[in-house]
Design an enzyme around this catalytic site. Sequence first.
Site, PDB file in Angstrom:
ATOM      1  N   GLY A  25      47.750  40.525  44.397  1.00 22.63           N
ATOM      2  CA  GLY A  25      48.410  41.517  45.239  1.00 22.63           C
ATOM      3  C   GLY A  25      47.906  42.929  45.020  1.00 22.63           C
ATOM      4  O   GLY A  25      46.891  43.162  44.389  1.00 22.63           O
ATOM      5  N   GLU A  29      40.154  47.067  49.476  1.00 24.20           N
ATOM      6  CA  GLU A  29      39.080  46.641  50.385  1.00 24.20           C
ATOM      7  C   GLU A  29      38.279  45.454  49.834  1.00 24.20           C
ATOM      8  O   GLU A  29      37.666  44.718  50.611  1.00 24.20           O
ATOM      9  CB  GLU A  29      38.148  47.815  50.693  1.00 24.20           C
ATOM     10  CG  GLU A  29      38.775  48.901  51.577  1.00 24.20           C
ATOM     11  CD  GLU A  29      39.532  49.970  50.799  1.00 24.20           C
ATOM     12  OE1 GLU A  29      39.852  49.753  49.608  1.00 24.20           O
ATOM     13  OE2 GLU A  29      39.805  51.038  51.398  1.00 24.20           O
ATOM     14  N   HIS A  31      39.600  42.822  48.249  1.00 25.93           N
ATOM     15  CA  HIS A  31      40.364  41.661  48.710  1.00 25.93           C
ATOM     16  C   HIS A  31      40.176  41.452  50.219  1.00 25.93           C
ATOM     17  O   HIS A  31      40.034  40.318  50.688  1.00 25.93           O
ATOM     18  CB  HIS A  31      41.857  41.868  48.449  1.00 25.93           C
ATOM     19  CG  HIS A  31      42.236  42.064  47.016  1.00 25.93           C
ATOM     20  ND1 HIS A  31      42.793  43.226  46.547  1.00 25.93           N
ATOM     21  CD2 HIS A  31      42.158  41.234  45.952  1.00 25.93           C
ATOM     22  CE1 HIS A  31      43.049  43.113  45.258  1.00 25.93           C
ATOM     23  NE2 HIS A  31      42.668  41.916  44.864  1.00 25.93           N
ATOM     24  N   LYS A 143      33.015  40.267  41.425  1.00 24.93           N
ATOM     25  CA  LYS A 143      33.530  41.265  40.473  1.00 24.93           C
ATOM     26  C   LYS A 143      34.010  40.593  39.189  1.00 24.93           C
ATOM     27  O   LYS A 143      33.824  41.106  38.096  1.00 24.93           O
ATOM     28  CB  LYS A 143      34.663  42.033  41.148  1.00 24.93           C
ATOM     29  CG  LYS A 143      35.696  42.637  40.242  1.00 24.93           C
ATOM     30  CD  LYS A 143      35.415  44.066  39.996  1.00 24.93           C
ATOM     31  CE  LYS A 143      36.372  44.833  39.126  1.00 24.93           C
ATOM     32  NZ  LYS A 143      37.553  44.221  38.637  1.00 24.93           N
ATOM     33  N   GLN A 147      35.113  34.492  35.813  1.00 25.39           N
ATOM     34  CA  GLN A 147      36.173  33.727  36.484  1.00 25.39           C
ATOM     35  C   GLN A 147      35.590  32.854  37.594  1.00 25.39           C
ATOM     36  O   GLN A 147      35.979  31.695  37.761  1.00 25.39           O
ATOM     37  CB  GLN A 147      37.194  34.699  37.056  1.00 25.39           C
ATOM     38  CG  GLN A 147      38.217  34.077  37.970  1.00 25.39           C
ATOM     39  CD  GLN A 147      39.264  35.085  38.389  1.00 25.39           C
ATOM     40  OE1 GLN A 147      40.185  35.373  37.642  1.00 25.39           O
ATOM     41  NE2 GLN A 147      39.131  35.633  39.593  1.00 25.39           N
TER      42      GLN A 147
HETATM   43  P1  AMP Z   1      42.855  40.077  41.690  1.00 28.23           P
HETATM   44  O1  AMP Z   1      43.928  40.407  42.661  1.00 28.23           O
HETATM   45  O2  AMP Z   1      42.349  41.252  40.926  1.00 28.23           O
HETATM   46  O3  AMP Z   1      43.197  38.893  40.825  1.00 28.23           O
HETATM   47  O4  AMP Z   1      41.615  39.612  42.550  1.00 28.23           O
HETATM   48  C1  AMP Z   1      41.726  38.597  43.522  1.00 28.23           C
HETATM   49  C2  AMP Z   1      40.350  38.240  44.008  1.00 28.23           C
HETATM   50  O5  AMP Z   1      39.721  39.396  44.536  1.00 28.23           O
HETATM   51  C3  AMP Z   1      39.437  37.718  42.884  1.00 28.23           C
HETATM   52  O6  AMP Z   1      38.634  36.669  43.388  1.00 28.23           O
HETATM   53  C4  AMP Z   1      38.627  38.929  42.536  1.00 28.23           C
HETATM   54  O7  AMP Z   1      37.360  38.606  41.992  1.00 28.23           O
HETATM   55  C5  AMP Z   1      38.481  39.581  43.898  1.00 28.23           C
HETATM   56  N1  AMP Z   1      38.175  41.001  43.752  1.00 28.23           N
HETATM   57  C6  AMP Z   1      38.850  41.900  42.981  1.00 28.23           C
HETATM   58  N2  AMP Z   1      38.258  43.103  43.050  1.00 28.23           N
HETATM   59  C7  AMP Z   1      37.202  42.969  43.866  1.00 28.23           C
HETATM   60  C8  AMP Z   1      36.181  43.859  44.343  1.00 28.23           C
HETATM   61  N3  AMP Z   1      36.147  45.143  43.966  1.00 28.23           N
HETATM   62  N4  AMP Z   1      35.247  43.367  45.182  1.00 28.23           N
HETATM   63  C9  AMP Z   1      35.266  42.070  45.572  1.00 28.23           C
HETATM   64  N5  AMP Z   1      36.190  41.174  45.162  1.00 28.23           N
HETATM   65  C10 AMP Z   1      37.142  41.623  44.324  1.00 28.23           C
END
Ligand code: AMP
Length: 299
Positions: A25, A29, A31, A143, A147
Site C-alpha cells: 500500500g 508511481e 507500483h 527494486k 525478493q
Molecule cells: P511494496 O509495497 O514496497 O512491498 O512493493 C510492492 C511491489 O512494488 C514490489 O514488487 C516492489 O518491488 C515494487 N516496487 C516498490 N518500489 C518500486 C519502484 N520504485 N519501482 C518499481 N517497483 C517498485
Amino acid sequence: MKTVRTFAEVRSLEQGKVGLVPTMGYLHEGHLELIETAANRCDTTVVSVFVNPLQFGDTTDLDSYPADLQRDVELATSAGANIVFAPAVDEMYANNEAVGVAVADVGDAMEGVHRPGHFEGVATVVAKLFAGIQPDLAFFGRKDAQQLALVSTMAAGLSMPVEVVGCPTVRESDGLALSSRNTRLSPGARIQAALLSAALFGAADRFARGERRAGALTTTVHERLAHEPGLALEYVEVADAASAGLIDEIIDLSFLALAATVGGVRLIDNVFLDGRDGSLDVGSRLDGQSILYGGDTCS
Ligand code: AMP
C-alpha cells in the site's frame, strides 16, 4: 473497481487472464507502473494491499508504515486495476500459524543477513496470495531484486502455475528509487538519499566501460558513500539475478545492490547489469514530483 476483503470474493470476480500486483500500500508511481503493465497484459488485474506483519522484524518500522486505503484504491483504479484486495490480518493468518514457506539459499545473503526472518515472511505471504488468488501472472519490482529472485525460485520450486514478471525500478527525478519510506526522510536526509543511486549509477558507468569485477564495482560505491555523516551503508554486493547468490565476476544477468540507513530510514536500491550483452537496467525517472508528496494523483 471492487475493493474486497476475502480470497473467495476475489476469485468470484476474476475473469480471463488474471494478473496480481502484491503491495503493502501507500502506492507510488513504481507500483502504478506494475499495475499498468499488468492491466496491459491481463483481463483482470488484482492489486493486493497488505502490510505483512510476518516480514517485519522491527515493529517500529511496521507501526510507522504509511497507510491510506482510499488513496490506494483511487490510484490503483487510475492505473487500470479491477480489484483491490485488502485483507485483514485474520484473513491471511487465522488458524494456520504452523504453516510457512522457506526458500533455501536465495534469501541468505544481503537482505537475509540484515533482516532475519524477513524472507520467510515474504515467501509465506506471497505463497498465500498465489494460492488464494490463483493469478496467471504476478508482477514484482526489480527494486526488490532479491525478493524477485526469491519469489521466482519459490514459484518454480513449488510448481505454481504462475509467471513471475520483473519490472524496472521507477525513480524520483533526482534518481532516488521510489519507496513509501521516502516520506519519512527529513529534508536533509532526503538530499543525502539521492547519493545512493548516484553511487550505483557511477558503478554502472564503469560496467558500461567494460568493468566486470564485482569488487571494483562495489569499491566505487563504497568510495562515493564513505564519510557521509548520517548515512550508514549496510552492504554493497553483486549477485546473480536468478539465484541472488553473491558473485565475483559479472557473466550473466546480475545486480549491484546496496542497503543503507539515511537519517534513520532504511533504504535499498540496485542496478541490473547484464554480462551477456553488456546492457544495463537502471530504471526510469519521473519528470516532476512524486505523488508520494501529495501532488497530482494521476500517473
Ligand atoms: P511494496 O509495497 O514496497 O512491498 O512493493 C510492492 C511491489 O512494488 C514490489 O514488487 C516492489 O518491488 C515494487 N516496487 C516498490 N518500489 C518500486 C519502484 N520504485 N519501482 C518499481 N517497483 C517498485
